[in-house]
Design a protein around this motif. Structure first.
Motif, mmCIF file in Angstrom:
data_model
loop_
_atom_site.group_PDB
_atom_site.id
_atom_site.type_symbol
_atom_site.label_atom_id
_atom_site.label_comp_id
_atom_site.label_asym_id
_atom_site.label_seq_id
_atom_site.Cartn_x
_atom_site.Cartn_y
_atom_site.Cartn_z
ATOM 1 N N TYR A 203 82.050 -11.665 -61.635
ATOM 2 C CA TYR A 203 81.504 -11.775 -60.286
ATOM 3 C C TYR A 203 81.213 -13.250 -59.989
ATOM 4 N N LEU A 204 81.813 -13.763 -58.908
ATOM 5 C CA LEU A 204 81.592 -15.144 -58.471
ATOM 6 C C LEU A 204 81.051 -15.101 -57.045
ATOM 7 N N LYS A 205 79.734 -15.109 -56.902
ATOM 8 C CA LYS A 205 79.126 -15.083 -55.578
ATOM 9 C C LYS A 205 78.849 -16.517 -55.151
ATOM 10 N N GLY A 206 79.572 -16.969 -54.146
ATOM 11 C CA GLY A 206 79.420 -18.344 -53.702
ATOM 12 C C GLY A 206 80.710 -18.849 -53.095
ATOM 13 N N TYR A 207 80.876 -20.165 -53.060
ATOM 14 C CA TYR A 207 82.053 -20.751 -52.399
ATOM 15 C C TYR A 207 82.611 -21.904 -53.246
ATOM 16 N N PRO A 208 83.450 -21.563 -54.230
ATOM 17 C CA PRO A 208 84.077 -22.603 -55.049
ATOM 18 C C PRO A 208 85.036 -23.443 -54.218
ATOM 19 N N SER A 209 85.394 -24.602 -54.766
ATOM 20 C CA SER A 209 86.412 -25.432 -54.122
ATOM 21 C C SER A 209 87.802 -24.879 -54.413
ATOM 22 N N THR A 210 88.089 -24.629 -55.691
ATOM 23 C CA THR A 210 89.342 -23.977 -56.089
ATOM 24 C C THR A 210 89.020 -22.953 -57.168
ATOM 25 N N LEU A 211 89.949 -22.024 -57.354
ATOM 26 C CA LEU A 211 89.798 -21.014 -58.396
ATOM 27 C C LEU A 211 91.121 -20.891 -59.138
ATOM 28 N N HIS A 212 91.074 -21.063 -60.472
ATOM 29 C CA HIS A 212 92.257 -20.943 -61.322
ATOM 30 C C HIS A 212 92.123 -19.696 -62.187
ATOM 31 N N LEU A 213 93.110 -18.831 -62.123
ATOM 32 C CA LEU A 213 93.136 -17.602 -62.915
ATOM 33 C C LEU A 213 94.377 -17.632 -63.788
ATOM 34 N N ASN A 214 94.190 -17.512 -65.095
ATOM 35 C CA ASN A 214 95.329 -17.631 -65.994
ATOM 36 C C ASN A 214 95.147 -16.718 -67.207
ATOM 37 N N HIS A 215 96.197 -15.966 -67.498
ATOM 38 C CA HIS A 215 96.192 -15.059 -68.645
ATOM 39 C C HIS A 215 95.019 -14.070 -68.574
ATOM 40 N N LEU A 216 95.039 -13.279 -67.510
ATOM 41 C CA LEU A 216 94.056 -12.211 -67.358
ATOM 42 C C LEU A 216 94.742 -10.880 -67.624
ATOM 43 N N SER A 217 94.093 -10.042 -68.414
ATOM 44 C CA SER A 217 94.651 -8.724 -68.723
ATOM 45 C C SER A 217 93.574 -7.669 -68.584
ATOM 46 N N ASP A 218 93.858 -6.627 -67.789
ATOM 47 C CA ASP A 218 92.927 -5.512 -67.593
ATOM 48 C C ASP A 218 91.563 -5.998 -67.101
ATOM 49 N N CYS A 219 91.589 -6.917 -66.146
ATOM 50 C CA CYS A 219 90.347 -7.512 -65.630
ATOM 51 C C CYS A 219 90.126 -7.150 -64.167
ATOM 52 N N LYS A 220 88.884 -7.281 -63.741
ATOM 53 C CA LYS A 220 88.522 -7.196 -62.328
ATOM 54 C C LYS A 220 87.789 -8.483 -61.963
ATOM 55 N N ILE A 221 88.319 -9.188 -60.943
ATOM 56 C CA ILE A 221 87.742 -10.457 -60.524
ATOM 57 C C ILE A 221 87.255 -10.329 -59.086
ATOM 58 N N PHE A 222 85.985 -10.612 -58.866
ATOM 59 C CA PHE A 222 85.406 -10.590 -57.523
ATOM 60 C C PHE A 222 84.953 -12.009 -57.191
ATOM 61 N N SER A 223 85.484 -12.552 -56.100
ATOM 62 C CA SER A 223 85.128 -13.922 -55.741
ATOM 63 C C SER A 223 84.737 -14.020 -54.275
ATOM 64 N N GLY A 224 83.720 -14.854 -54.031
ATOM 65 C CA GLY A 224 83.408 -15.231 -52.668
ATOM 66 C C GLY A 224 84.484 -16.152 -52.129
ATOM 67 N N PRO A 225 84.361 -16.632 -50.887
ATOM 68 C CA PRO A 225 85.425 -17.442 -50.260
ATOM 69 C C PRO A 225 85.627 -18.778 -50.965
#
Length: 332
Positions: A203-225
């Motif tokens: 869970y990423l609640k907030g506003y990152p500048s960039t988001l890098h996702l790499n080598h994710l398996s069987d995951c759930k990613i929740f991100s703010g804008p």
């Protein structure tokens, strides 16, 4: 009677010869017109292709003069222009000669490669790094200067960890079977990296500048804008609930994406991708959209450019709109 019969035969023969002559003449005229039309098509195509190529070349040169904040949208424009040119070539292959078609494809491949190399140089992906030889004051200095927080839910107790190694960016690395979260204060206007995660919920609640996702398996990613770009690659059997200015998805399969994107999504070497509109909600979401500079009312989640599918007349088989009955309506 024989003289009359001979005369009739001669007349018919002459008529047939005249008809044959006219048919041959008509055929030659049609062939000439067809050749001229083909040449006109080729000349128009080549002129248009060259103009587009020169425009993309100028965009590539301009990349060196732009600020880091301007580059994500700039490279998104370059990607769209290359894709449009690819689709134009694909739509014109009915009259293009094989050698010319191959020449155009080689140019497109070179443009794509140069764009990717430039993007990697000017917008390098932030990765986790560990220095093995950090000692004494260097380690202490690193601990003071690196703003890195990890929160892991363990038996209901949330703990914050400070990483003393140099070169680490905000995020999580090499985690399995955990529920992880970062607060708005920890990710605000930062580059966040989630890498080598297995069976994790983040869970990423907030506003990152960039988001890098790499080598994710069987995951759930929740991100703010995310105020600029999300770069995702090597994701498998995962769910991404994400909002951003642009999305770049690479080498991923069996991924459900609940997406808010204000420009377009771009994918390459992907398959079995299902896309639905972003529907995560939390208390400060509206404020985070404002702080990220994203318009909550503009969502182009259906606008996906697949670099592996150039047929402009048919939908890419590599992604689909998620069926409404299969969408998660409310996240717990």
């Amino acid at each position: 009677m024989e003289l009359i019969s001979d005369s009739v035969d001669k007349i018919n023969t002459l008529k047939n010869r005249e008809l044959e002559r006219k048919l041959n003449l008509q055929k030659k005229q049609e062939t000439k017109k067809s050749f001229m039309a083909e040449n006109e098509q080729m000349e128009f195509f080549q002129r248009t292709f060259n103009e587009k190529q020169n425009y993309i070349e100028s965009l590539l040169k301009k990349s060196q003069t732009l600020s880091k904040e301007e580059l994500p949208e700039h490279f998104n424009t370059i990607s769209k222009e290359i894709l449009m040119l690819q689709k134009y070539v694909a739509a014109s292959n009915l009259f293009l000669r094989n050698y010319f078609l191959q020449k155009c494809q080689n140019v497109l491949q070179e443009l794509s490669l140069r764009a990717q190399e430039l993007e990697n140089d000017l917008l390098p992906k932030k990765k986790f790094g560990f220095k093995n030889k950090a000692k004494g004051n260097d380690v202490a200095k690193g601990a003071d200067t690196i703003d890195f927080a990890l929160k892991a839910a363990t038996n209901g107790n949330v703990k914050t960890l400070k990483e003393n190694s140099l070169g680490i960016e905000c995020g999580f690395h090499k985690r399995s079977n955990e529920t992880l979260s970062l607060s708005a204060e920890e990710i605000a206007k930062k580059d966040v990296c989630l890498e080598h995660l297995t069976n994790c919920t983040v869970y990423l609640k907030g506003y990152p500048s960039t988001l890098h996702l790499n080598h994710l398996s069987d995951c759930k990613i929740f991100s703010g804008p995310v105020s600029t770009s999300i770069f995702a690659e090597n994701c498998f059997n995962s769910t991404l609930v994400i909002a951003c200015q642009q999305l770049r998805l690479h080498a991923s399969t069996k991924v459900d994406i609940y997406l808010h994107v204000t420009s377009r999504a771009i994918m390459e070497d992907c398959n079995n991708i299902a896309i639905a509109p972003y529907n995560w909600s939390y208390d400060t979401l509206d404020t985070d959209f404002v702080n990220a500079g994203l318009d909550k009312e503009i969502n182009n989640w259906r606008c996906v450019d697949d670099f592996n599918w150039l047929n402009a007349e048919m939908h890419s088989p590599n992604w689909r709109e998620m069926e409404e009955e299969k969408r998660v309506k409310e996240w717990t």
